[in-house]
Design an enzyme around this catalytic site. Structure first.
Site, PDB file in Angstrom:
ATOM      1  N   LYS A 179       0.844  -1.209   0.000  1.00 15.98           N
ATOM      2  CA  LYS A 179       0.000   0.000   0.000  1.00 15.98           C
ATOM      3  C   LYS A 179       0.866   1.241   0.000  1.00 15.98           C
ATOM      4  CE  LYS A 179       0.825   1.283   4.525  1.00 15.98           C
ATOM      5  NZ  LYS A 179       1.612   2.457   4.905  1.00 15.98           N
TER       6      LYS A 179
ATOM      7  N   PRO B  38       9.912  -4.485   0.572  1.00 17.85           N
ATOM      8  CA  PRO B  38      10.969  -4.294   1.572  1.00 17.85           C
ATOM      9  C   PRO B  38      10.398  -4.045   2.968  1.00 17.85           C
ATOM     10  CG  PRO B  38      10.755  -2.344   0.184  1.00 17.85           C
ATOM     11  CD  PRO B  38       9.861  -3.387  -0.413  1.00 17.85           C
TER      12      PRO B  38
ATOM     13  N   GLY C 242       7.461   1.373   4.760  1.00 18.47           N
ATOM     14  CA  GLY C 242       6.214   2.158   4.776  1.00 18.47           C
ATOM     15  C   GLY C 242       5.185   1.643   3.791  1.00 18.47           C
ATOM     16  N   LEU C 243       5.427   0.428   3.259  1.00 21.47           N
ATOM     17  CA  LEU C 243       4.525  -0.149   2.255  1.00 21.47           C
ATOM     18  C   LEU C 243       3.604  -1.208   2.862  1.00 21.47           C
ATOM     19  CD1 LEU C 243       7.169  -0.538  -0.605  1.00 21.47           C
ATOM     20  CD2 LEU C 243       5.314   1.143  -0.513  1.00 21.47           C
ATOM     21  N   GLY C 244       3.744  -1.457   4.159  1.00 22.05           N
ATOM     22  CA  GLY C 244       2.843  -2.391   4.847  1.00 22.05           C
ATOM     23  C   GLY C 244       3.112  -3.858   4.554  1.00 22.05           C
TER      24      GLY C 244
ATOM     25  N   GLY D  62       4.828  -6.368   6.002  1.00 17.50           N
ATOM     26  CA  GLY D  62       4.624  -7.328   7.096  1.00 17.50           C
ATOM     27  C   GLY D  62       3.151  -7.448   7.451  1.00 17.50           C
ATOM     28  N   SER D  63       2.442  -6.327   7.450  1.00 18.04           N
ATOM     29  CA  SER D  63       1.007  -6.334   7.764  1.00 18.04           C
ATOM     30  C   SER D  63       0.223  -7.084   6.690  1.00 18.04           C
ATOM     31  CB  SER D  63       0.463  -4.902   7.840  1.00 18.04           C
ATOM     32  OG  SER D  63       1.145  -4.165   8.813  1.00 18.04           O
TER      33      SER D  63
ATOM     34  N   ASP E 161      -2.134  -1.627  10.476  1.00 17.05           N
ATOM     35  CA  ASP E 161      -2.419  -1.650   9.033  1.00 17.05           C
ATOM     36  C   ASP E 161      -3.053  -2.954   8.565  1.00 17.05           C
ATOM     37  OD1 ASP E 161      -1.243   0.794   8.733  1.00 17.05           O
ATOM     38  OD2 ASP E 161       0.618   0.052   7.840  1.00 17.05           O
TER      39      ASP E 161
HETATM   40  O1  C5P Z   1       0.327  -0.982  14.960  1.00 17.53           O
HETATM   41  P1  C5P Z   1       1.750  -1.211  14.596  1.00 17.53           P
HETATM   42  O2  C5P Z   1       2.337  -2.411  15.289  1.00 17.53           O
HETATM   43  O3  C5P Z   1       1.996  -1.210  13.136  1.00 17.53           O
HETATM   44  O4  C5P Z   1       2.532   0.037  15.145  1.00 17.53           O
HETATM   45  C1  C5P Z   1       3.933   0.070  15.282  1.00 17.53           C
HETATM   46  C2  C5P Z   1       4.341   1.278  16.104  1.00 17.53           C
HETATM   47  O5  C5P Z   1       4.080   2.484  15.378  1.00 17.53           O
HETATM   48  C3  C5P Z   1       3.578   1.463  17.397  1.00 17.53           C
HETATM   49  O6  C5P Z   1       4.166   0.746  18.449  1.00 17.53           O
HETATM   50  C4  C5P Z   1       3.652   2.956  17.617  1.00 17.53           C
HETATM   51  O7  C5P Z   1       4.905   3.316  18.132  1.00 17.53           O
HETATM   52  C5  C5P Z   1       3.576   3.502  16.207  1.00 17.53           C
HETATM   53  N1  C5P Z   1       2.197   3.852  15.806  1.00 17.53           N
HETATM   54  C6  C5P Z   1       1.574   4.951  16.380  1.00 17.53           C
HETATM   55  N2  C5P Z   1       0.296   5.260  15.997  1.00 17.53           N
HETATM   56  C7  C5P Z   1      -0.360   4.530  15.069  1.00 17.53           C
HETATM   57  C8  C5P Z   1       0.268   3.419  14.469  1.00 17.53           C
HETATM   58  C9  C5P Z   1       1.555   3.112  14.855  1.00 17.53           C
HETATM   59  O8  C5P Z   1       2.144   5.634  17.229  1.00 17.53           O
HETATM   60  N3  C5P Z   1      -1.584   4.881  14.708  1.00 17.53           N
END
Ligand code: C5P
Length: 286
Positions: free
Chosen positions: A10, A92, A96-98, A100-101, A134
């Site tokens: 994404k 990669p 920032g492309l998501g 792993g999600s 994500d």
């Molecule tokens: O949800 P995810 O595991 O992808 O988030 C990784 C890290 O990114 C979180 O631990 C947090 O530090 C930051 N984050 C945030 N606010 C969001 C999404 C991610 O602060 N809405």
């Protein structure tokens, strides 16, 4: 049974950070767009849960989101977590492309099919939200509005097909570090309608560019090459440029200069919700 599926990437066409929340996450208002850069996953019946990853730089241990997704789904469904999973990485990590999600979302879809769970998408989205902000988007795909941590998804009409240039610098950007650098004030509880109007803005861009100064030159190179939009994706480090079609994107990609040494460039199409659903849904294979 052997199932194969593709995990798409994404970009964020718009990303507003509304403020820091008491739980440590940030309240977001974002528009996700699926693009045709994919990882490939294979799920096979097995006596144990195993993961093989073709890219040695990606950890294949229990912290991998694919294995965490498998365990969480098995726990929720009350079944044994048994599958041999194979992951071919092309998206990669830390880009920032998501990636792993998306791998996690496809794992929920694949194992739900392999284990005969028949779990509704809404249930998988709830499980997915526990794995990463994500993840629910990748169960829907296409174009979608994300609120909350980004995990509350409202599908939007597919945008007209575009060509996308992805410039992936040779360094990853750690999401928590970029949020910390942003230093956002506490969220006052107010929401915004701005995401629906798609402001050409990513509030994480100044923080990411302060941490990684070469990112700014990438954004400017894409803008100079005629991109309709040139923005950081998520917390980076990928910068994307949007062009009217794939041919225009490919032409622009050839003319880019001033990129960090070692950057990878990919030209990919946007994907509609239907394309996402058909490619990420598991298919039987021999
Ligand atoms: O949800 P995810 O595991 O992808 O988030 C990784 C890290 O990114 C979180 O631990 C947090 O530090 C930051 N984050 C945030 N606010 C969001 C999404 C991610 O602060 N809405």
């Amino acid at each position: 049974m052997r199932l194969v599926a593709e995990a798409f990437a994404k970009v964020n066409r718009s990303l507003l950070v509304l403020g820091r929340r008491p739980d440590g996450f940030h309240e977001l208002d974002t528009v996700f767009q699926a693009v045709g850069l994919t990882d490939r996953l294979v799920f096979e019946e097995s006596d144990a849960l195993t993961l093989r990853v073709d890219d040695p730089s990606v950890p294949a241990g229990p912290e991998n989101l694919v294995l965490r997704a498998a365990r969480l789904l098995a726990d929720e469904a009350g079944v044994k977590a048994r599958a041999a999973i194979d992951l071919e990485k092309r998206i990669p990590s830390g880009g920032g492309l998501g990636g792993g999600s998306s791998d996690a979302a496809v794992t929920l879809l694949g194992l739900s099919a392999l284990w005969g769970l028949d779990a509704p998408l809404e249930t998988l989205a709830e499980v997915g939200a526990g794995l990463g902000s994500d993840v629910p988007f990748f169960l829907f795909g296409g174009t979608a509005h994300g609120t909350g941590r980004g995990e509350r998804i409202a599908p939007l009409p597919d945008m007209p097909a575009k060509g996308v240039v992805l410039v992936m610098p040779p360094f990853p950007a750690a999401t928590p570090e970029v949020f910390r650098r942003l230093g956002a004030p506490a969220w006052d509880g107010r929401r915004s309608d701005a995401g629906r109007d798609l402001p050409d803005r990513n509030d994480l861009e100044p923080a990411a560019e302060a941490l990684f100064p070469p990112l700014r030159a990438v954004r400017e190179a894409l803008a100079n090459a005629g991109a309709e939009q040139a923005r950081l994706s998520g917390s980076g480090s990928t910068v994307f440029g949007l062009f009217p079609d794939l041919a225009a994107a490919a032409e622009a990609a050839r003319r880019l200069d001033g990129l960090p040494v070692g950057s990878a460039i990919r030209v990919v199409p946007t994907w509609t919700r239907e394309e996402c659903r058909s490619r990420s849904g598991p298919r039987r294979s021999e």
